[in-house]
Design a protein around this motif. Sequence first.
Motif, PDB file in Angstrom:
ATOM      1  N   LEU A   1       0.896  -1.301   0.389  1.00 16.15           N
ATOM      2  CA  LEU A   1       0.275  -0.119  -0.385  1.00 16.15           C
ATOM      3  C   LEU A   1       1.205   0.986   0.568  1.00 16.15           C
ATOM      4  N   ASN A   2       1.597   1.030   0.603  1.00 16.27           N
ATOM      5  CA  ASN A   2       2.732   2.449   0.614  1.00 16.27           C
ATOM      6  C   ASN A   2       3.645   2.763  -0.449  1.00 16.27           C
ATOM      7  N   ALA A   3       3.073   2.073  -1.189  1.00 15.36           N
ATOM      8  CA  ALA A   3       4.073   2.052  -2.979  1.00 15.36           C
ATOM      9  C   ALA A   3       3.000   2.924  -4.179  1.00 15.36           C
ATOM     10  N   ASN A   4       1.628   2.934  -3.544  1.00 15.56           N
ATOM     11  CA  ASN A   4       0.979   3.465  -4.454  1.00 15.56           C
ATOM     12  C   ASN A   4       1.388   4.498  -5.082  1.00 15.56           C
ATOM     13  N   GLU A   5       1.023   5.365  -6.101  1.00 13.49           N
ATOM     14  CA  GLU A   5       0.936   6.922  -7.140  1.00 13.49           C
ATOM     15  C   GLU A   5      -0.027   6.762  -7.594  1.00 13.49           C
ATOM     16  N   SER A   6      -0.398   7.924  -8.006  1.00 13.93           N
ATOM     17  CA  SER A   6      -1.903   7.674  -9.002  1.00 13.93           C
ATOM     18  C   SER A   6      -1.355   7.599 -10.339  1.00 13.93           C
ATOM     19  N   THR A   7      -0.290   7.111 -10.813  1.00 18.23           N
ATOM     20  CA  THR A   7       0.167   6.795 -11.894  1.00 18.23           C
ATOM     21  C   THR A   7      -0.661   5.243 -12.969  1.00 18.23           C
ATOM     22  N   LEU A   8       0.119   5.151 -10.620  1.00 16.41           N
ATOM     23  CA  LEU A   8      -0.650   3.566 -11.551  1.00 16.41           C
ATOM     24  C   LEU A   8      -1.906   2.844 -10.960  1.00 16.41           C
ATOM     25  N   ASP A   9      -1.744   1.287 -12.337  1.00 17.73           N
ATOM     26  CA  ASP A   9      -3.183   0.933 -12.397  1.00 17.73           C
ATOM     27  C   ASP A   9      -3.384  -0.384 -10.891  1.00 17.73           C
ATOM     28  N   VAL A  10      -2.405  -0.784 -11.016  1.00 16.46           N
ATOM     29  CA  VAL A  10      -1.852  -1.484  -9.578  1.00 16.46           C
ATOM     30  C   VAL A  10      -0.553  -1.628  -8.821  1.00 16.46           C
ATOM     31  N   ILE A  11      -0.607  -2.811  -7.809  1.00 13.71           N
ATOM     32  CA  ILE A  11       0.815  -2.991  -7.140  1.00 13.71           C
ATOM     33  C   ILE A  11       0.331  -4.113  -6.207  1.00 13.71           C
ATOM     34  N   VAL A  12       0.942  -5.328  -6.616  1.00 12.52           N
ATOM     35  CA  VAL A  12       1.764  -6.195  -5.913  1.00 12.52           C
ATOM     36  C   VAL A  12       2.562  -6.413  -6.023  1.00 12.52           C
ATOM     37  N   ALA A  13       2.513  -8.469  -5.142  1.00 10.40           N
ATOM     38  CA  ALA A  13       3.827  -8.413  -4.612  1.00 10.40           C
ATOM     39  C   ALA A  13       4.598  -8.878  -5.911  1.00 10.40           C
ATOM     40  N   GLN A  14       6.359  -8.672  -5.154  1.00  4.19           N
ATOM     41  CA  GLN A  14       6.835  -9.334  -6.307  1.00  4.19           C
ATOM     42  C   GLN A  14       8.079 -10.886  -5.131  1.00  4.19           C
TER      43      GLN A  14
ATOM     44  N   LEU B   1      -2.403  -9.267 -17.677  1.00  5.81           N
ATOM     45  CA  LEU B   1      -2.854  -8.001 -17.444  1.00  5.81           C
ATOM     46  C   LEU B   1      -1.705  -6.877 -17.115  1.00  5.81           C
ATOM     47  N   LEU B   2      -1.079  -7.537 -15.781  1.00  6.74           N
ATOM     48  CA  LEU B   2      -0.733  -6.708 -15.541  1.00  6.74           C
ATOM     49  C   LEU B   2       1.201  -6.115 -15.791  1.00  6.74           C
ATOM     50  N   HIS B   3       1.459  -7.416 -17.061  1.00  6.55           N
ATOM     51  CA  HIS B   3       1.966  -6.527 -17.737  1.00  6.55           C
ATOM     52  C   HIS B   3       1.648  -5.887 -18.994  1.00  6.55           C
ATOM     53  N   LEU B   4       0.103  -5.466 -19.342  1.00  8.60           N
ATOM     54  CA  LEU B   4      -0.182  -4.413 -19.775  1.00  8.60           C
ATOM     55  C   LEU B   4      -0.649  -3.391 -19.452  1.00  8.60           C
TER      56      LEU B   4
ATOM     57  N   CYS C   1      -2.121 -10.797  -4.514  1.00 12.36           N
ATOM     58  CA  CYS C   1      -1.664  -9.799  -3.391  1.00 12.36           C
ATOM     59  C   CYS C   1      -1.201  -8.955  -3.501  1.00 12.36           C
ATOM     60  N   GLY C   2      -1.923  -7.594  -4.203  1.00 10.33           N
ATOM     61  CA  GLY C   2      -1.737  -6.599  -4.392  1.00 10.33           C
ATOM     62  C   GLY C   2      -3.315  -5.528  -4.545  1.00 10.33           C
ATOM     63  N   LEU C   3      -2.649  -4.100  -4.601  1.00 10.66           N
ATOM     64  CA  LEU C   3      -3.497  -2.950  -4.879  1.00 10.66           C
ATOM     65  C   LEU C   3      -4.157  -2.529  -6.195  1.00 10.66           C
ATOM     66  N   TYR C   4      -5.168  -2.759  -6.800  1.00 10.96           N
ATOM     67  CA  TYR C   4      -5.582  -3.385  -7.666  1.00 10.96           C
ATOM     68  C   TYR C   4      -6.767  -1.755  -7.687  1.00 10.96           C
ATOM     69  N   LYS C   5      -7.441  -0.645  -8.910  1.00  8.92           N
ATOM     70  CA  LYS C   5      -7.575   0.293  -8.805  1.00  8.92           C
ATOM     71  C   LYS C   5      -8.582   0.153 -10.274  1.00  8.92           C
ATOM     72  N   ARG C   6      -9.574   0.745 -10.933  1.00  8.25           N
ATOM     73  CA  ARG C   6     -10.685   0.848 -11.043  1.00  8.25           C
ATOM     74  C   ARG C   6      -9.974   1.287 -12.813  1.00  8.25           C
ATOM     75  N   SER C   7      -8.940   1.716 -13.070  1.00  7.41           N
ATOM     76  CA  SER C   7      -8.193   2.421 -14.039  1.00  7.41           C
ATOM     77  C   SER C   7      -7.702   0.977 -14.992  1.00  7.41           C
ATOM     78  N   ILE C   8      -7.884  -0.061 -14.772  1.00  6.82           N
ATOM     79  CA  ILE C   8      -7.558  -1.673 -14.830  1.00  6.82           C
ATOM     80  C   ILE C   8      -8.184  -2.077 -15.666  1.00  6.82           C
ATOM     81  N   LEU C   9      -9.810  -1.538 -15.307  1.00  5.07           N
ATOM     82  CA  LEU C   9     -11.649  -2.328 -16.159  1.00  5.07           C
ATOM     83  C   LEU C   9     -11.070  -2.102 -17.800  1.00  5.07           C
ATOM     84  N   PRO C  10     -11.190  -1.845 -18.319  1.00  4.23           N
ATOM     85  CA  PRO C  10     -10.661  -1.345 -19.936  1.00  4.23           C
ATOM     86  C   PRO C  10     -10.050  -2.505 -20.721  1.00  4.23           C
ATOM     87  N   LEU C  11      -8.652  -2.171 -19.307  1.00  2.00           N
ATOM     88  CA  LEU C  11      -7.425  -3.936 -20.439  1.00  2.00           C
ATOM     89  C   LEU C  11      -8.007  -4.974 -19.627  1.00  2.00           C
ATOM     90  N   ALA C  12      -9.074  -4.943 -18.223  1.00  2.00           N
ATOM     91  CA  ALA C  12      -9.628  -6.436 -17.852  1.00  2.00           C
ATOM     92  C   ALA C  12     -10.459  -6.922 -18.538  1.00  2.00           C
TER      93      ALA C  12
END
Length: 191
Positions: free
Chosen positions: A108-121, A155-158, A130-141
């Motif tokens: 959650l602390n790695a969040n930035e407004s320009t990102l669609d998703v932040i997940v663990a690696q 999806l994450l790579h797009l 295991c991550g934070l998903y944003k509504r902005s990812i919906l068109p790609l989904a």
Amino acid sequence: MKKSIPAVIIAGGKSSRMGQDKALLPFGPFHSLTEFQHHKLSRLFDKVYISAKAHKFDFTCRVIEDIYKENSPLAGIISVFETLDAEEVFILSVDAPLVDKETIEKILNANESTLDVIVAQSPSGIQPLCGLYKRSILPLAYAQLQKNNHKLKDLLHLAQSRFVQFDEDLPFMNLNHPEEYQEALKLFEDL
């Protein structure tokens, strides 16, 4: 202080490798893995939901039933955003019980407004559930769903994604087989 964004436990899988519904397997002092995850996330987030094909749980919880017939986390995540009025949602798989508060907060602390998703690696790879998903990812989904490509890693790579690095695989251990479930039970008892 609890996070105001909702958290969603993805618990709609077929559990074919486990041989029974892993979301309903007992874990620690709880009747099910789902109840264990729900209890843990309820201490961190104001609202916790469960994404599943149907309400199959024996404890008080809010279930978001999948809107799509496809049985995949992608369909579950789309259903979550179609159901909730939320711009971002923390997603955690039901079968990753060793993910702890510190792991979640680092993501959650790695969040930035320009990102669609932040997940663990972890050393073994990307941990898309295991991550934070944003509504902005919906068109790609939606586009991936139309192509019948349910692989979250594709999806994450797009998307505009950030992969938060962790040094160990253990917290992200998925319980896909009976022996992994037994190992996780033992690890949990040892904590």
